[in-house]
Design an enzyme around this catalytic site. Structure first.
Site, PDB file in Angstrom:
ATOM      1  N   ILE A 203      34.557 -11.082 -17.221  1.00 11.49           N
ATOM      2  CA  ILE A 203      34.001 -12.187 -17.895  1.00 11.49           C
ATOM      3  C   ILE A 203      32.631 -12.361 -17.444  1.00 11.49           C
ATOM      4  O   ILE A 203      32.444 -12.192 -16.017  1.00 11.49           O
ATOM      5  CB  ILE A 203      34.693 -13.665 -17.385  1.00 11.49           C
ATOM      6  CG1 ILE A 203      36.269 -13.341 -17.558  1.00 11.49           C
ATOM      7  CG2 ILE A 203      34.117 -14.942 -18.151  1.00 11.49           C
ATOM      8  CD1 ILE A 203      36.788 -13.506 -19.081  1.00 11.49           C
ATOM      9  N   HIS A 208      32.380 -20.671 -11.574  1.00  9.28           N
ATOM     10  CA  HIS A 208      33.535 -20.705 -10.626  1.00  9.28           C
ATOM     11  C   HIS A 208      33.966 -22.192 -10.382  1.00  9.28           C
ATOM     12  O   HIS A 208      33.565 -23.148  -9.602  1.00  9.28           O
ATOM     13  CB  HIS A 208      33.472 -19.914  -9.388  1.00  9.28           C
ATOM     14  CG  HIS A 208      34.733 -20.056  -8.478  1.00  9.28           C
ATOM     15  ND1 HIS A 208      34.704 -19.495  -7.263  1.00  9.28           N
ATOM     16  CD2 HIS A 208      36.108 -20.167  -8.537  1.00  9.28           C
ATOM     17  CE1 HIS A 208      35.769 -19.662  -6.544  1.00  9.28           C
ATOM     18  NE2 HIS A 208      36.718 -20.080  -7.479  1.00  9.28           N
ATOM     19  N   ARG A 292      45.705 -22.693   1.394  1.00 14.27           N
ATOM     20  CA  ARG A 292      44.822 -23.177   2.449  1.00 14.27           C
ATOM     21  C   ARG A 292      44.158 -24.452   2.255  1.00 14.27           C
ATOM     22  O   ARG A 292      43.772 -24.697   1.259  1.00 14.27           O
ATOM     23  CB  ARG A 292      44.029 -22.035   3.349  1.00 14.27           C
ATOM     24  CG  ARG A 292      42.932 -21.780   2.300  1.00 14.27           C
ATOM     25  CD  ARG A 292      41.906 -20.904   3.108  1.00 14.27           C
ATOM     26  NE  ARG A 292      40.823 -20.651   2.346  1.00 14.27           N
ATOM     27  CZ  ARG A 292      40.573 -19.831   0.896  1.00 14.27           C
ATOM     28  NH1 ARG A 292      41.707 -18.985   0.842  1.00 14.27           N
ATOM     29  NH2 ARG A 292      39.310 -19.637   0.570  1.00 14.27           N
TER      30      ARG A 292
HETATM   31  C1  MV4 Z   1      36.139 -11.781 -12.138  1.00 16.90           C
HETATM   32  C2  MV4 Z   1      34.775 -12.136 -12.459  1.00 16.90           C
HETATM   33  C3  MV4 Z   1      34.701 -11.599 -13.886  1.00 16.90           C
HETATM   34  N1  MV4 Z   1      35.806 -11.499 -14.619  1.00 16.90           N
HETATM   35  N2  MV4 Z   1      37.201 -11.264 -12.977  1.00 16.90           N
HETATM   36  C4  MV4 Z   1      35.179 -12.674  -7.625  1.00 16.90           C
HETATM   37  C5  MV4 Z   1      35.860 -12.824  -6.489  1.00 16.90           C
HETATM   38  C6  MV4 Z   1      37.327 -12.708  -6.751  1.00 16.90           C
HETATM   39  N3  MV4 Z   1      38.222 -13.691  -6.426  1.00 16.90           N
HETATM   40  C7  MV4 Z   1      37.357 -12.804  -8.328  1.00 16.90           C
HETATM   41  N4  MV4 Z   1      35.905 -12.609  -8.786  1.00 16.90           N
HETATM   42  C8  MV4 Z   1      35.685 -12.511 -10.001  1.00 16.90           C
HETATM   43  N5  MV4 Z   1      36.432 -12.150 -10.812  1.00 16.90           N
HETATM   44  C9  MV4 Z   1      37.003 -11.117 -14.179  1.00 16.90           C
HETATM   45  N6  MV4 Z   1      38.060 -10.558 -14.813  1.00 16.90           N
HETATM   46  C10 MV4 Z   1      33.774 -12.458 -11.694  1.00 16.90           C
HETATM   47  C11 MV4 Z   1      34.310 -12.562 -10.402  1.00 16.90           C
HETATM   48  C12 MV4 Z   1      33.210 -12.967  -9.656  1.00 16.90           C
HETATM   49  C13 MV4 Z   1      32.959 -14.312  -8.956  1.00 16.90           C
HETATM   50  C14 MV4 Z   1      34.177 -15.286  -9.100  1.00 16.90           C
HETATM   51  C15 MV4 Z   1      33.962 -16.431  -8.582  1.00 16.90           C
HETATM   52  C16 MV4 Z   1      32.924 -16.813  -7.856  1.00 16.90           C
HETATM   53  C17 MV4 Z   1      31.834 -15.965  -7.558  1.00 16.90           C
HETATM   54  C18 MV4 Z   1      31.866 -14.740  -8.302  1.00 16.90           C
HETATM   55  C19 MV4 Z   1      30.897 -13.850  -8.103  1.00 16.90           C
HETATM   56  C20 MV4 Z   1      30.779 -12.385  -8.799  1.00 16.90           C
HETATM   57  C21 MV4 Z   1      32.061 -12.401  -9.269  1.00 16.90           C
END
Ligand code: MV4
Length: 502
Positions: A203, A208, A292
Site C-alpha cells: 500500500i 497508520h 501491550r
Molecule cells: C505495510 C506497508 C504498506 N503495505 N504493508 C511497517 C511496520 C510494519 N508493522 C508494517 N509496516 C508497513 N506495512 C503493506 N502491505 C507500509 C508499512 C509501513 C508503515 C506502517 C505503519 C507505520 C509506518 C510505516 C512506515 C513505512 C512502512
C-alpha cells in the site's frame, strides 16, 4: 484486588504504572539493573530489587530472575510495560506456570497475535478487511510469483513473527522477488529466530491509524477510539495525535467496530491495540495487534478520560470494565511528542550522558510522563526515550500551538535531544493542515533538518557573551527579519556546544 505488583520495566512507563498502583492502594516492587541504581523510576516504588547487569538480556529480559523476585517479594502480578518482555509469550507462559498474574492477554492470545499469518486468517473470518496477499507462508518461489501477479506490483515481503519493519522488503518488479524473499528470510531469522515470511500487496503512502481496545474476562469489549501514528521515522513513531485529522465519524465508527471484532476473534483480554493502514481512497486494512500498553496510550487517556493502566490492572484481577461503549466519547484534541536523547544532527545517534539542567514544561493541558531528573546520567544501554510531552486542548489548532510552545519551554542541557526536531514538525504546514502520511518525515526532510543558521549562531553567541539582552530575543529578531524560518531558543537550536566549569 492485588496487594503487590512487580513492575518489570524502567523509565517513564515504570513510573506511569507505579502511579496507577498507588492510586489503587497496591504496593509496588521496582526492578533495576546495576546501571539503573540511581534511576528515577525507583523513587516511585515501595520496594526495589536489583535484577542484574546492564545488558537487557542479563536483567530486564531475564525471565527466570524476574519471576524468582516476584515470588520472593510476594508479588501477585507482574506489569511488563512496553518493550522488554511485554509481548514475549514465553514470559506470559512462565508467569501462568508460576501462578503469578501477567497483566496483559493470555499466552494463547499472545501467540496468536504475534503470528502475522495466523492473525490475518483470524481477522479474515470476521469480515475485517485485510491487505490482499498470501494466506499461508511458503518456501516455494512459485507461490510468491503467482500471488504477486495476482495482486500486482509493488508487493511487500514481511516476516510472520516480525514487527517494527524488520524482515520487510518492498518488491517493485518480478526480478527483485527472489532476492527480496531470501533477504527477508535471513533478516527474520536473525531478528526473530524464525525465517517465515509471506507476501502482500504494497500500500503506497498509507496512514497508520490504530484503535485502542479494552476487553475484560466477562465478555465486555469497548474501543477507546483511534490514534493517528503516521508521523514516524524508521518505524519509530515520534508524534501521535487523537482524533485523527483523516477520519470522519462514519469511518471512525466502522474502524472501531472492526477493531473490537478483531479482539473478540482472537479471544484477547486486557488492553490491546489494533493497527490499520488507511490508503488514499480511505479504505482501511487490518495490519496487526499490539499486545501491550503502548508508548502513546496517554493521548487516548486525555481525550476519553479513561485510565488505561488502571483498567489493565482491574481486568487482570478479574474485574469488570467500569464503562460501556455508550459511555465513551472523544473530548478535545491530544498530541504526544516523544522526547529522546538522540542527535538529529548526527543521524539520530543516541546521546547518553549527564543531564546538567532540566526544566520541564507545565500548565493547563500539559502532561509530562517523564523518567528523568537533573543530575542523572542517561545510560547508553537502553532505548533513549526520556519522556513524553502530551498536550490537550479544545481544538487541534490550540493543541498544536500548545505543543509548539511547550517544546520551546522544555529545557534539557548536557545531552542532545530531538526537541528542536519535534518543534519543527509541529510548525510544518503539512502537519498543521493534517495532510500527512507515513512518508511525512522523508518527504519534508529539508524543512525538518536543523538549520543552524550561521548568523543566528553568531548572534546568539555574541548576545550570550556581550549584552544584557537575552539570547531568545536575539534569535527572534533574526527570525522576524526573515533570514531564518524557525525561531527557537538557543537551548534547542544551537549546534555543538557544551557547558564547562571554569
Ligand atoms: C505495510 C506497508 C504498506 N503495505 N504493508 C511497517 C511496520 C510494519 N508493522 C508494517 N509496516 C508497513 N506495512 C503493506 N502491505 C507500509 C508499512 C509501513 C508503515 C506502517 C505503519 C507505520 C509506518 C510505516 C512506515 C513505512 C512502512
Amino acid at each position: 484486588m492485588f496487594k503487590k505488583i512487580l513492575i518489570a520495566n524502567r523509565g517513564e512507563i515504570a513510573i506511569r504504572i507505579a502511579r496507577a498502583c498507588h492510586e489503587m492502594d497496591i504496593s509496588t516492587i521496582g526492578v533495576y539493573s546495576t546501571v539503573d541504581a540511581n534511576s528515577r523510576h525507583l523513587w516511585h516504588m515501595d520496594e526495589t530489587v536489583c535484577i542484574g547487569e546492564p545488558a537487557p538480556q542479563a536483567s530486564y529480559l531475564n525471565i527466570k530472575t524476574i519471576i524468582e523476585q516476584a515470588r520472593r517479594t510476594g508479588a501477585q502480578a507482574i506489569h511488563p510495560g512496553y518493550g522488554f518482555l511485554a509481548e514475549n509469550a514465553l514470559f506470559v507462559k512462565a508467569c501462568e506456570d508460576a501462578g503469578i498474574v501477567f497483566i496483559g492477554p493470555s499466552s494463547k492470545a499472545m501467540i496468536l497475535v504475534g503470528d502475522k499469518v495466523a492473525s490475518r486468517n483470524t481477522v479474515k473470518r470476521v469480515d475485517v478487511p485485510i491487505i490482499p496477499g498470501m494466506e499461508a507462508s511458503s518456501t516455494d518461489l512459485a507461490a510468491y510469483r503467482s500471488m504477486a501477479d495476482q495482486v500486482g506490483y509493488p508487493v511487500i515481503v514481511k516476516a510472520s513473527m516480525g514487527g517494527g519493519g524488520k524482515g520487510m522488503r518492498i518488491v517493485r518488479s518480478e526480478k527483485e522477488l527472489e532476492p527480496s524473499i531470501a533477504a527477508g528470510q535471513r533478516e527474520a531469522q536473525s531478528a526473530f529466530g524464525d525465517a517465515t515470511v509471506y507476501l502482500e500487496k504494497y500500500i503506497q503512502n498509507p496512514r497508520h491509524i490504530e484503535f485502542q481496545v479494552i476487553r475484560d474476562t466477562h465478555g465486555n469489549v469497548v474501543h477507546l477510539y483511534e490514534r493517528e501514528c503516521s508521523i514516524q521515522r524508521r518505524h519509530q513513531k515520534i508524534i501521535e495525535e487523537t482524533p485523527s485529522p483523516a477520519l470522519d465519524n462514519v469511518l471512525r465508527a466502522k474502524m472501531g467496530d472492526a477493531a473490537k471484532s478483531v479482539i473478540k476473534a482472537a479471544d484477547y483480554t486486557n488492553a490491546g491495540t489494533v493497527e490499520f493502514l488507511v490508503d488514499h481512497n480511505m479504505k482501511f486494512y487490518f495490519l496487526e495487534v499490539n499486545a501491550r500498553v503502548q508508548v502513546e496510550h496517554p493521548i487516548t487517556e486525555m481525550v476519553t478520560g479513561v485510565d488505561i493502566v488502571r483498567h489493565q490492572i482491574l481486568i487482570a484481577a478479574g474485574g469488570e470494565l467500569e464503562f460501556r461503549q455508550k459511555d465513551i466519547s472523544q473530548r478535545g484534541h491530544a498530541i504526544e511528542s516523544r522526547i529522546y536523547a538522540e542527535d538529529p544532527d548526527s543521524n539520530f545517534m543516541p546521546s547518553p550522558g549527564k543531564i546538567l539542567f532540566l526544566l520541564e514544561p507545565s500548565g493547563p493541558g500539559i502532561r509530562v510522563d517523564s523518567g528523568i531528573y537533573q543530575g542523572w546520567d542517561v545510560p547508553p544501554h537502553y532505548d533513549p526515550i526520556l519522556s513524553k510531552l502530551v498536550t490537550l486542548a479544545e481544538t487541534r489548532e490550540i493543541s498544536i500551538a500548545r505543543m509548539s510552545k511547550a517544546l520551546e519551554n522544555y529545557i534539557i542541557l548536557g545531552i542532545k535531544t530531538n526537541i528542536g526536531f519535534l518543534k519543527r514538525i509541529v510548525d510544518t504546514e503539512k502537519f498543521i493542515t493534517g495532510e500527512y502520511d507515513t512518508h511525512f518525515i522523508d518527504d519534508n526532510e529539508e524543512a525538518l533538518i536543523p538549520q543552524h543558521d550561521k548568523i543566528t549562531q553568531a548572534l546568539v553567541a555574541a548576545s550570550l557573551v556581550k549584552t544584557t539582552r537575552n539570547a531568545v530575543f536575539a534569535v527572534q529578531s533574526v527570525a522576524k527579519s526573515g533570514q531564518v524560518r524557525h525561531a527557537m531558543t538557543p537551548w534547542q537550536e544551537l549546534g555543538h556546544w557544551e557547558i564547562c566549569s571554569r
